[in-house]
Scaffold this motif. Sequence first.
Motif, PDB file in Angstrom:
ATOM      1  N   GLY A 155      -4.271  -3.510  -3.968  1.00  0.00           N
ATOM      2  CA  GLY A 155      -4.000  -4.777  -3.405  1.00  0.00           C
ATOM      3  C   GLY A 155      -2.284  -4.624  -3.397  1.00  0.00           C
ATOM      4  N   THR A 156      -2.270  -6.067  -2.872  1.00  0.00           N
ATOM      5  CA  THR A 156      -0.576  -6.524  -2.429  1.00  0.00           C
ATOM      6  C   THR A 156       0.663  -5.692  -3.331  1.00  0.00           C
ATOM      7  N   THR A 157       0.312  -6.481  -4.360  1.00  0.00           N
ATOM      8  CA  THR A 157       1.229  -6.632  -5.398  1.00  0.00           C
ATOM      9  C   THR A 157       0.783  -6.433  -6.780  1.00  0.00           C
ATOM     10  N   LEU A 158       1.605  -5.574  -7.609  1.00  0.00           N
ATOM     11  CA  LEU A 158       0.893  -5.561  -9.018  1.00  0.00           C
ATOM     12  C   LEU A 158       2.024  -6.351  -9.986  1.00  0.00           C
ATOM     13  N   SER A 159       1.760  -7.162 -10.876  1.00  0.00           N
ATOM     14  CA  SER A 159       2.695  -7.478 -11.682  1.00  0.00           C
ATOM     15  C   SER A 159       3.174  -6.913 -12.904  1.00  0.00           C
ATOM     16  N   LEU A 160       4.361  -6.471 -12.851  1.00  0.00           N
ATOM     17  CA  LEU A 160       4.393  -5.545 -14.600  1.00  0.00           C
ATOM     18  C   LEU A 160       5.318  -6.131 -15.888  1.00  0.00           C
ATOM     19  N   TRP A 161       6.303  -6.530 -16.281  1.00  0.00           N
ATOM     20  CA  TRP A 161       6.462  -6.881 -17.199  1.00  0.00           C
ATOM     21  C   TRP A 161       8.164  -7.353 -17.037  1.00  0.00           C
ATOM     22  N   ASP A 162       8.528  -8.449 -17.441  1.00  0.00           N
ATOM     23  CA  ASP A 162       9.989  -8.932 -16.882  1.00  0.00           C
ATOM     24  C   ASP A 162      10.058  -9.609 -15.811  1.00  0.00           C
ATOM     25  N   GLY A 163       9.276  -9.896 -15.017  1.00  0.00           N
ATOM     26  CA  GLY A 163       9.361 -10.576 -14.146  1.00  0.00           C
ATOM     27  C   GLY A 163       9.174  -9.201 -13.095  1.00  0.00           C
ATOM     28  N   LEU A 164       9.416  -8.137 -13.519  1.00  0.00           N
ATOM     29  CA  LEU A 164       9.538  -7.382 -12.107  1.00  0.00           C
ATOM     30  C   LEU A 164       7.797  -6.948 -11.317  1.00  0.00           C
ATOM     31  N   THR A 165       7.896  -6.195 -10.521  1.00  0.00           N
ATOM     32  CA  THR A 165       6.793  -6.820  -9.481  1.00  0.00           C
ATOM     33  C   THR A 165       6.407  -5.235  -7.686  1.00  0.00           C
ATOM     34  N   LEU A 166       5.769  -4.652  -9.072  1.00  0.00           N
ATOM     35  CA  LEU A 166       5.599  -3.520  -7.435  1.00  0.00           C
ATOM     36  C   LEU A 166       4.746  -4.357  -6.395  1.00  0.00           C
ATOM     37  N   ILE A 167       5.515  -4.242  -5.232  1.00  0.00           N
ATOM     38  CA  ILE A 167       4.545  -4.672  -3.483  1.00  0.00           C
ATOM     39  C   ILE A 167       4.136  -3.657  -2.584  1.00  0.00           C
ATOM     40  N   ASN A 168       3.010  -3.545  -2.712  1.00  0.00           N
ATOM     41  CA  ASN A 168       2.862  -2.475  -1.358  1.00  0.00           C
ATOM     42  C   ASN A 168       2.491  -2.987  -0.002  1.00  0.00           C
ATOM     43  N   CYS A 169       3.881  -2.080   1.075  1.00  0.00           N
ATOM     44  CA  CYS A 169       3.978  -2.425   2.149  1.00  0.00           C
ATOM     45  C   CYS A 169       3.518  -1.151   3.222  1.00  0.00           C
ATOM     46  N   GLY A 170       2.663  -0.228   2.839  1.00  0.00           N
ATOM     47  CA  GLY A 170       2.480   0.650   3.348  1.00  0.00           C
ATOM     48  C   GLY A 170       3.324   0.958   4.321  1.00  0.00           C
ATOM     49  N   GLY A 171       3.393   1.073   5.693  1.00  0.00           N
ATOM     50  CA  GLY A 171       4.205   1.945   6.672  1.00  0.00           C
ATOM     51  C   GLY A 171       4.174   3.644   6.636  1.00  0.00           C
ATOM     52  N   HIS A 172       5.167   4.107   5.431  1.00  0.00           N
ATOM     53  CA  HIS A 172       5.745   5.413   5.666  1.00  0.00           C
ATOM     54  C   HIS A 172       4.070   5.921   5.053  1.00  0.00           C
ATOM     55  N   PHE A 173       3.636   5.757   4.281  1.00  0.00           N
ATOM     56  CA  PHE A 173       2.160   6.083   3.201  1.00  0.00           C
ATOM     57  C   PHE A 173       1.173   5.054   3.436  1.00  0.00           C
ATOM     58  N   GLU A 174       0.177   4.976   3.242  1.00  0.00           N
ATOM     59  CA  GLU A 174      -0.347   3.537   3.345  1.00  0.00           C
ATOM     60  C   GLU A 174      -0.507   2.913   2.246  1.00  0.00           C
ATOM     61  N   GLY A 175       0.371   3.903   1.250  1.00  0.00           N
ATOM     62  CA  GLY A 175       0.382   3.465  -0.688  1.00  0.00           C
ATOM     63  C   GLY A 175       1.915   3.503  -0.331  1.00  0.00           C
ATOM     64  N   GLY A 176       2.615   3.071   0.644  1.00  0.00           N
ATOM     65  CA  GLY A 176       4.210   2.945  -0.051  1.00  0.00           C
ATOM     66  C   GLY A 176       4.260   1.745  -0.291  1.00  0.00           C
TER      67      GLY A 176
END
Length: 272
Positions: A155-176
């Motif tokens: 997917g596009t985002t993954l919520s972690l803890w304390d408001g930290l969020t991973l965001i899949n932007c793609g670009g340089h690598f598909e999973g970037g």
Amino acid sequence: MENFICVQCGTQFDESAQPLPICPICEDERQFVRHDGQQWTTLERLAADHHNRFEEEAPHLLGIGTEPEFAIGQRALLLQSPGGNLLWDCISLLDQKTIAEVKARGGIHAIAISHPHFYSSMVEWADHFDAQIFLHAKDRQWVMRESPRIHFWEGTTLSLWDGLTLINCGGHFEGGTVLHWPAASGGCRSKGALLTGDIITVVQDRRYVSFMRSYPNYIPLGTAAIRRILEIIEPFPFDQIYGAWWKANVLSDANAAVARSADRYLRAIGQM
């Protein structure tokens, strides 16, 4: 049997009696094979003539990089947060001094990595600190050392803890992936920070960033990829960007820096 490490990209491979004839990551067009051919080392050999440097990049953000410079030369970032520390990106060298320094700051709860060029010795780090590794599933094929500690998210985002969020932007690598850190310290007006690796790379003129498919081989991204990056990060407020290398940071008005950089980039490739 050893876990060999590619000297060019720093990636540690599954245990074997002999290294592979090639490194698939370096054979890809986004990286390159050394001019004198494929070379390998091990963690033990690397530790014999290299050490890690530690430097505060910001409050609660510790840079960890190897000297003399090894492989791509990035530095990892230990983000210290109340719910647990996150290691953002990774480096190949892990020695006893590094383990002690990190443990003194609360250890590592999890590791998240922007893209395969920085996978390095991620499993080694995860095993030492009993940490989970978060990688985007689109880059699964580039994992050279398998581990049950690796969690492939989708997917596009993954919520972690304390408001930290991973965001899949793609670009340089598909999973970037980039990391949004809403609690980044920057005074009472701070809107947070993005940790970007080189998915959004901070250039020498730190008023700007850039975007590429391949940095060493100068392959640009197209218009659709740039516009997708802008669209994906738009909901996340940030004043700062922490890039992949020492002091490669935009420390104020970073959101505007991304916007004007994208405009400049698109004009340069004739797409405005």
